[in-house]
Design a protein around this motif. Structure first.
Motif, PDB file in Angstrom:
ATOM      1  N   SER A  44      -8.613   3.631  -8.068  1.00  0.00           N
ATOM      2  CA  SER A  44      -7.683   4.216  -7.244  1.00  0.00           C
ATOM      3  C   SER A  44      -8.080   5.431  -6.610  1.00  0.00           C
ATOM      4  CB  SER A  44      -6.613   4.374  -8.118  1.00  0.00           C
ATOM      5  OG  SER A  44      -6.594   4.988  -9.154  1.00  0.00           O
ATOM      6  N   SER A  68      -4.946   9.094  -4.574  1.00  0.00           N
ATOM      7  CA  SER A  68      -4.638   7.838  -4.905  1.00  0.00           C
ATOM      8  C   SER A  68      -3.358   7.355  -4.628  1.00  0.00           C
ATOM      9  CB  SER A  68      -5.119   7.639  -6.468  1.00  0.00           C
ATOM     10  OG  SER A  68      -4.102   8.234  -7.358  1.00  0.00           O
ATOM     11  N   PHE A  88       4.122   9.492  -9.123  1.00  0.00           N
ATOM     12  CA  PHE A  88       5.842   9.391  -9.168  1.00  0.00           C
ATOM     13  C   PHE A  88       6.318   9.806 -10.413  1.00  0.00           C
ATOM     14  CE2 PHE A  88       9.501   6.973  -9.640  1.00  0.00           C
ATOM     15  CZ  PHE A  88      10.352   7.534  -8.708  1.00  0.00           C
ATOM     16  N   ILE A 133       1.315   2.604   1.323  1.00  0.00           N
ATOM     17  CA  ILE A 133       1.580   3.078  -0.088  1.00  0.00           C
ATOM     18  C   ILE A 133       2.356   4.594  -0.018  1.00  0.00           C
ATOM     19  CG2 ILE A 133       0.501   1.500  -1.319  1.00  0.00           C
ATOM     20  CD1 ILE A 133      -1.385   3.794  -2.177  1.00  0.00           C
ATOM     21  N   LYS A 149      10.929   6.519  -1.417  1.00  0.00           N
ATOM     22  CA  LYS A 149      11.241   6.530  -2.545  1.00  0.00           C
ATOM     23  C   LYS A 149      11.787   7.877  -3.207  1.00  0.00           C
ATOM     24  CE  LYS A 149      10.793   4.353  -7.321  1.00  0.00           C
ATOM     25  NZ  LYS A 149       9.821   3.350  -8.051  1.00  0.00           N
ATOM     26  N   ASP A 204       0.674   0.089 -10.320  1.00  0.00           N
ATOM     27  CA  ASP A 204       1.108   1.016  -9.587  1.00  0.00           C
ATOM     28  C   ASP A 204       0.265   0.774  -8.099  1.00  0.00           C
ATOM     29  OD1 ASP A 204       2.397   3.616  -9.399  1.00  0.00           O
ATOM     30  OD2 ASP A 204       0.498   4.163  -8.515  1.00  0.00           O
ATOM     31  N   PRO A 205       1.042   1.036  -6.927  1.00  0.00           N
ATOM     32  CA  PRO A 205       0.350   0.972  -5.653  1.00  0.00           C
ATOM     33  C   PRO A 205      -1.190   1.434  -5.492  1.00  0.00           C
ATOM     34  CG  PRO A 205       2.793   1.351  -5.378  1.00  0.00           C
ATOM     35  CD  PRO A 205       2.285   1.380  -6.991  1.00  0.00           C
ATOM     36  N   SER A 206      -1.234   2.614  -6.224  1.00  0.00           N
ATOM     37  CA  SER A 206      -2.593   3.214  -6.150  1.00  0.00           C
ATOM     38  C   SER A 206      -3.655   2.079  -6.936  1.00  0.00           C
ATOM     39  CB  SER A 206      -2.494   4.571  -7.083  1.00  0.00           C
ATOM     40  OG  SER A 206      -2.229   4.326  -8.373  1.00  0.00           O
ATOM     41  N   ASN A 207      -3.322   1.384  -7.761  1.00  0.00           N
ATOM     42  CA  ASN A 207      -4.230   0.498  -8.474  1.00  0.00           C
ATOM     43  C   ASN A 207      -4.186  -0.717  -7.697  1.00  0.00           C
ATOM     44  OD1 ASN A 207      -5.067   1.419 -11.389  1.00  0.00           O
ATOM     45  ND2 ASN A 207      -3.385   2.557 -10.743  1.00  0.00           N
ATOM     46  N   PRO A 237      -2.658  -1.902  -4.311  1.00  0.00           N
ATOM     47  CA  PRO A 237      -1.956  -1.550  -2.662  1.00  0.00           C
ATOM     48  C   PRO A 237      -2.061  -3.094  -2.375  1.00  0.00           C
ATOM     49  CG  PRO A 237      -4.602  -0.764  -2.489  1.00  0.00           C
ATOM     50  CD  PRO A 237      -4.170  -1.068  -4.139  1.00  0.00           C
ATOM     51  N   THR A 272       5.107  -5.854  -1.730  1.00  0.00           N
ATOM     52  CA  THR A 272       5.975  -4.975  -1.661  1.00  0.00           C
ATOM     53  C   THR A 272       5.638  -3.945  -2.935  1.00  0.00           C
ATOM     54  OG1 THR A 272       7.664  -6.701  -1.841  1.00  0.00           O
ATOM     55  CG2 THR A 272       8.384  -4.462  -1.943  1.00  0.00           C
ATOM     56  N   PRO A 273       4.779  -2.846  -2.587  1.00  0.00           N
ATOM     57  CA  PRO A 273       4.149  -1.768  -3.206  1.00  0.00           C
ATOM     58  C   PRO A 273       5.274  -1.122  -3.753  1.00  0.00           C
ATOM     59  CG  PRO A 273       3.467  -1.347  -1.182  1.00  0.00           C
ATOM     60  CD  PRO A 273       4.116  -2.726  -0.898  1.00  0.00           C
ATOM     61  N   GLU A 274       5.483  -0.839  -4.959  1.00  0.00           N
ATOM     62  CA  GLU A 274       6.533   0.269  -5.658  1.00  0.00           C
ATOM     63  C   GLU A 274       5.937   1.348  -6.583  1.00  0.00           C
ATOM     64  OE1 GLU A 274       9.893  -0.179  -5.115  1.00  0.00           O
ATOM     65  OE2 GLU A 274      10.545   1.471  -6.306  1.00  0.00           O
ATOM     66  N   ALA A 275       6.225   2.401  -6.020  1.00  0.00           N
ATOM     67  CA  ALA A 275       5.653   3.484  -7.064  1.00  0.00           C
ATOM     68  C   ALA A 275       6.021   3.545  -8.370  1.00  0.00           C
ATOM     69  CB  ALA A 275       5.855   4.783  -6.573  1.00  0.00           C
ATOM     70  N   GLY A 276       5.365   4.099  -9.359  1.00  0.00           N
ATOM     71  CA  GLY A 276       5.645   4.169 -10.643  1.00  0.00           C
ATOM     72  C   GLY A 276       5.109   3.239 -11.611  1.00  0.00           C
ATOM     73  N   TYR A 278      -3.739  -7.195   2.714  1.00  0.00           N
ATOM     74  CA  TYR A 278      -3.427  -5.650   2.785  1.00  0.00           C
ATOM     75  C   TYR A 278      -4.321  -5.194   1.628  1.00  0.00           C
ATOM     76  CZ  TYR A 278       0.492  -6.940   5.629  1.00  0.00           C
ATOM     77  OH  TYR A 278       1.144  -7.122   6.566  1.00  0.00           O
ATOM     78  N   ILE A 283      -9.787  -3.397  -4.066  1.00  0.00           N
ATOM     79  CA  ILE A 283      -9.769  -3.124  -5.582  1.00  0.00           C
ATOM     80  C   ILE A 283      -8.446  -3.971  -5.962  1.00  0.00           C
ATOM     81  CG2 ILE A 283     -10.576  -0.832  -5.019  1.00  0.00           C
ATOM     82  CD1 ILE A 283      -7.521   0.360  -5.391  1.00  0.00           C
ATOM     83  N   LEU A 288      -9.015  -6.008  -9.507  1.00  0.00           N
ATOM     84  CA  LEU A 288      -8.378  -5.912 -10.836  1.00  0.00           C
ATOM     85  C   LEU A 288      -7.631  -7.141 -11.183  1.00  0.00           C
ATOM     86  CD1 LEU A 288      -6.714  -4.076 -12.691  1.00  0.00           C
ATOM     87  CD2 LEU A 288      -5.022  -3.682 -10.661  1.00  0.00           C
TER      88      LEU A 288
END
Lengths: 284, 284, 284, 284, 284, 284
Positions: free
Chosen positions: B220, D220, D235, D266, D273, E218-221, E223, E227-231, E261, E266, E270
């Motif tokens: 990331s 990231s 976040f 992202i 959000k 997390d979307p950083s890990n 993407p 539906t990427p969702e932070a947190g 996408y 990555i 993962l």
């Protein structure tokens, strides 16, 4: 269970090996060793994208459904060992020829063409090669190495003889390479006249092998190659030539597609489409 | 003409070789031969992106402007010849050591670390190596080859001895590699306790070389590497450890950045930032 | 040390300034101030990609190796100060003309062409300019500013006179711009007839400067530009015209390449290739 | 016709201006003039992506549906004229304050915050500003210009006074900037203790304005910004601080999102959000 | 021919169906996805990327080589017919259970989990489900449809009962969904305490099914999801929980990976890594 | 407040509905797309990119500024309900026809054309349809569904009659589709002769509707479509045909642009440009 698992085969290539006339086989060889591949993963990407292809060609008015095709999967190659890889590919090609299969070889880098040619030459006695490529790949050696994508056509000429090579689409090259091509008179163009002249050098019963390096296409049409070179052809020019090639094709390959650089996937879709056309033209 | 041409140097690295304490040098070696590079073009991308970097570090409260730095450019390597490349790098490193320079080596793939280490070991007698890396690179050989990114640390241990290697951030590996690391007791963690233990094994006057494979960072944070491996560190963890490393660093490198896969450029920006921190920590 | 550091020069451009006939110089000027650049980093990307270029041109049957070329690096520009930048570029161009060098200017945005033209005009007395561009850049002013990429050709005409501008590839523009071009009769086309007519307006000993905005190419061929505009040319059309231009070229530039938008790198590879062709055609 | 056209508003922001408590307005200002935008198109991308957002926040247990929100669209700005743009934004902010609206300002670059602050300060007499940002933006001037993204907080301090600025997330900066922040004691951290201390400096009836530069987040988490800087927050850290901020927020903005560099989207989803969370925390 | 074709199987999964304990099967179904498409091709991308994976897990100190695994390929699904697809998947899962196989199901979208659960419930009588997911997927219906990715867990609860669902990582949702989860007390967290409490609700001989929606990360890990969702979580948090889960896992799936996408790859790397860990933890 | 908020309208489309001759309306429908998604967001991306377009066409020597245009925004569609969507679109088209508006419909996927055609046919009695498309979309049904992008032209022919369809650019298709087109004699080509023949079949007072699927363009020109198909046209071929079409156009649409796959934005810029040309040709 009524539903069979679906191996990721090329579209319509779901027959058994035995009943098939045409065999599609992946030769996932490239020289990079990391996760980020060059052409190694091209065969599988071609198979995946092929599911978006119509089986019918309006250019040739023929349908893939009319042919018995099998998808052999990818050949397991002794990764990292070029000489052994070459040997394995030659062996495999020989077996396929002996089994009387018409074969579509999916590279992989251009080096794979050398052992395939060797097998056909050995078996058939005479062989002419038509090469669609941006690069003539005629160096004597490259970085001290005899078997690389930059030398492969030189090696092939050593096998088949200087009169039996026909090159289309060549753009860059060293001065020495261009002088050598002049000597060979091997260079042809994407025009009706030039192809007519090319055909005059191939007899009806000559065995012909076609090798298509995807960088023969213009980078706008095929950005997903290792070495994009401006000034290439588009699909229309390609299909016009293919339609003229009324020769006895014994095998062909598609090499040097680099899916990692094909973010828009248009290069892979193009590869898939020309495979359909070549099967329908030469193996129908 | 009043304005000088601006070679694409690392930010502030515009002094002459002679007057510089610190030398930045690119070692653009990777094993791929096509236009689509791996880590070969990393040094130049790092230089380019460095112009966005502040010269001041709020972490260390030091400024690059206070140090006399030169950018040596990229070493011209005998492309495609691994053994000769290794020789040239060793020679160059020796020369830089003899000239009493503190050096920042920019890879290139991890293989470059081997000849550098050889030069330092030869010159300095003793050498300890701290490796930041996702992969332990401890295979005996890889695809039949002794000098690759997957075997480089094994070769280095043969040079410096089994007690002189300290490894941080290792995630994947073969069972054999993990057993070997257990035997070596070379594995440390990004925690205060583990680093304290590591430091207890390095004496004040020990010579220490640091090698940073960019894949030590989480994908990331650094997607632009050859082999992204989940579970890595972020910048905060890195800087915390660097601040603790009060050791006599004689040289360091940053390797395996793959700019082609760094579309968002965040990996290259990260590489640039850690180079600033390491120069300010170790060469101030 | 036997191996010299390799400054990131254009391929073959490794001679000293003194012994060189041809000088390549980067003018990394664009109006954006953030990390995310426009054309500012184009010169270095062109240099990097040039290492994939063959030095031989099969179109012209000439080789870069036959010419003494130096790469001057990038000019250090007073970033953020347009008027001072213009001044510095003019000064530099004057110096290069005085030193009797044939120059390849690598932009940067199109604004850089104005001070170059001023220098040549001052020195040589008469000057004709051939512009390859999607946009005519003929606005009187743009957003209240006289020196921008949208007004540059208007400023240039004020320097060289209304009869001395020849424009090729223009596609979009305001009604006023098209009316002005009609008045000037400056618009030519990529056809044999049109170029023949253009050539009839240039005398053998006229001094000619060429400026190539990369967006003259179709977006399919050069997506990596600031303002892609459909309906452009491809490499074949470009080289056909270049081959016809038997005129006395005193200097040329390549501008508005935006590497950040050239993810597939085909635009940069194209820029590199046309630089080779133009050097070989005009500076051989 | 029973179905109304759907303007591209932020999710749920479909009330009339008159009946709304909360107003969302886009300020599409960036300094680049080409087709390839920076933050100019951020407001519309945020609106588009917002349709994928749930209206309910599990963090605050509140729902956007409970609030009367309007989306004002983007303000038409006198493009290319910074001083006039600043004037127009101040005028608009004043009008919105007079109409007693709680406003969400969507940048555009950070410069937009200055005229907004001016309007609030003028109207409300006292104003405290909390800044979430990687960069302190405290330069006296930048490239000779007083009103840029790099100087905006300096200008704001001139308006509101040195004691009324609170900065969170700052990472890079010049030595002078860090010394100035030390003098101001304006620097706080993403920890419970630091925020508690920050809150002790804000009285219950103080007017507070929040400005969020998207680069406060780690690259990231938010690669789609102009200047990604390693070492930022995620976040969770952001929402933890927002939940603690029981202060009288009179307005806030989100700036410096660069959709062109947000290929995975992202960053835009994150911006969307945090807008939901901030509306629900401060305007509920 | 000595060399076998290599079907694109998951790494080490080259045993025959009969001799295998573990079966990997792709369920390439994705017709209902809303914001972003393409989980259909996830199984093949996971297989391709798996060749970069070490077979040994340093987290669990176990090796994939010790287990007999087969890769069943992708199930051929009646594309475009949701109800029939559900039926085919249930049938297939039943057959695999009857054959006493431990199965890894590769989605495809989350809807595929419903028929799998039905098959296990029918066969085993009792079943508990642990869901790793950003979204609770508990809507009664979605756009008038009962079987979608947004309703799948609601349908599953109807099968297994309200006490048998355990949810981890949930971030967005409607107010009604969160109230329903409160009623169910189904929500757990990535902390030691919360997992301990979760484990106290599962008896030693309870049958447990795990479903992992890739957007739990997390979307950083990751993407590359619809539906990427932070947190979200990272790999370390995931592996820590997996290691604690000493329960009787009868099956698991990985769903909602969207390779289109995942430009940096990555997310796919993962997914591949967590599949290895889950096989080694639960099927060893 | 002197400055009005700027709804994200198509360039120059800022008049009121009442005073406008031409109406631009977005129909963001895309739930049935197969290979790739996202034509739903095309209308807003087209509007955004249109701000880079010159209002003047040098091809037609006309200016958008001379026409009263309004941008109606996007129609709010009952998402997920195809039959209701079709109904809503038909109703809206009918209203626009009744209000005597010339309309530009922005898709969305090709299915939207069916209800539009129905409305025009009902109102005007006779209607001829010219289709620019890679795919003939003539299947009787597709995956059991009658209303999809693959069947839309079949449905339209049922409305307007078999003699009233003219198809340009068709490349792939099933054998049955090509046989049906042969029967219809509906297939024309991008040549002067073929268009002349097409025009001979349209009388002066015939009502003509044009539908442009963006995949009629070659993938090199428009990579951002759902199903890229090699062998398409470029802008020059398109504008040449448009200029010949001196027919009574009562409405037209642009469909199947997929902005998510248009990373370089060249497809969206092309769509924007052809909209300008078609408005200026047909609605001037």
């Amino acid at each position: 269970m009524n539903y069979h698992p679906q191996y990721n085969n090329f579209i319509t290539a779901d027959r058994s090996y035995k009943e098939s006339e045409v065999v599609i086989i992946g030769l996932p060889f490239d020289s990079t060793s990391s996760f980020r591949p060059g052409s190694r993963f091209a065969p599988n990407q071609i198979r995946t994208i092929s599911y978006n292809l119509e089986t019918y060609s309006p250019y040739l008015e023929r349908d893939l459904e009319s042919i018995a095709i099998t998808d052999y999967g990818d050949l397991e190659l002794p990764f990292g060992n070029v000489m052994k890889t070459i040997e394995v590919i030659e062996e495999t090609a020989s077996k396929l020829i002996n089994d009387d299969k018409k074969v579509v070889y999916l590279g992989g880098e251009h080096t794979i063409t050398y052992p395939i040619i060797k097998a056909y030459k050995k078996k058939l006695g005479n062989l002419k090669v038509i090469q669609f490529d941006a690069h003539c790949d005629l160096r004597e050696n490259y970085l001290g190495d005899k078997f690389t994508h930059a030398t492969v056509m030189r090696r092939i000429i050593e096998e088949i003889g200087e009169k039996n090579i026909f090159q289309l689409g060549i753009r860059p090259g060293t001065k020495e390479e261009f002088e050598y091509m002049k000597k060979l008179a091997s260079l042809y163009y994407f025009s009706k006249d030039s192809i007519t002249k090319l055909l005059s050098n191939i007899k009806e019963d000559d065995n012909v092998y076609l090798t298509v390096d995807m960088d023969v296409f213009d980078p706008s049409n095929a950005p997903g190659v290792g070495t994009p070179e401006a000034g290439g052809i588009d699909f229309s020019q390609f299909i016009d030539v293919i339609k003229m090639l009324d020769v006895n094709v014994v095998g062909f390959d598609i090499v040097e597609l680099a899916p990692d650089y094909d973010i828009s996937k248009i290069s892979t879709a193009l590869a898939t489409k020309i495979i359909r056309e070549m099967i329908l033209k030469f193996y129908y």
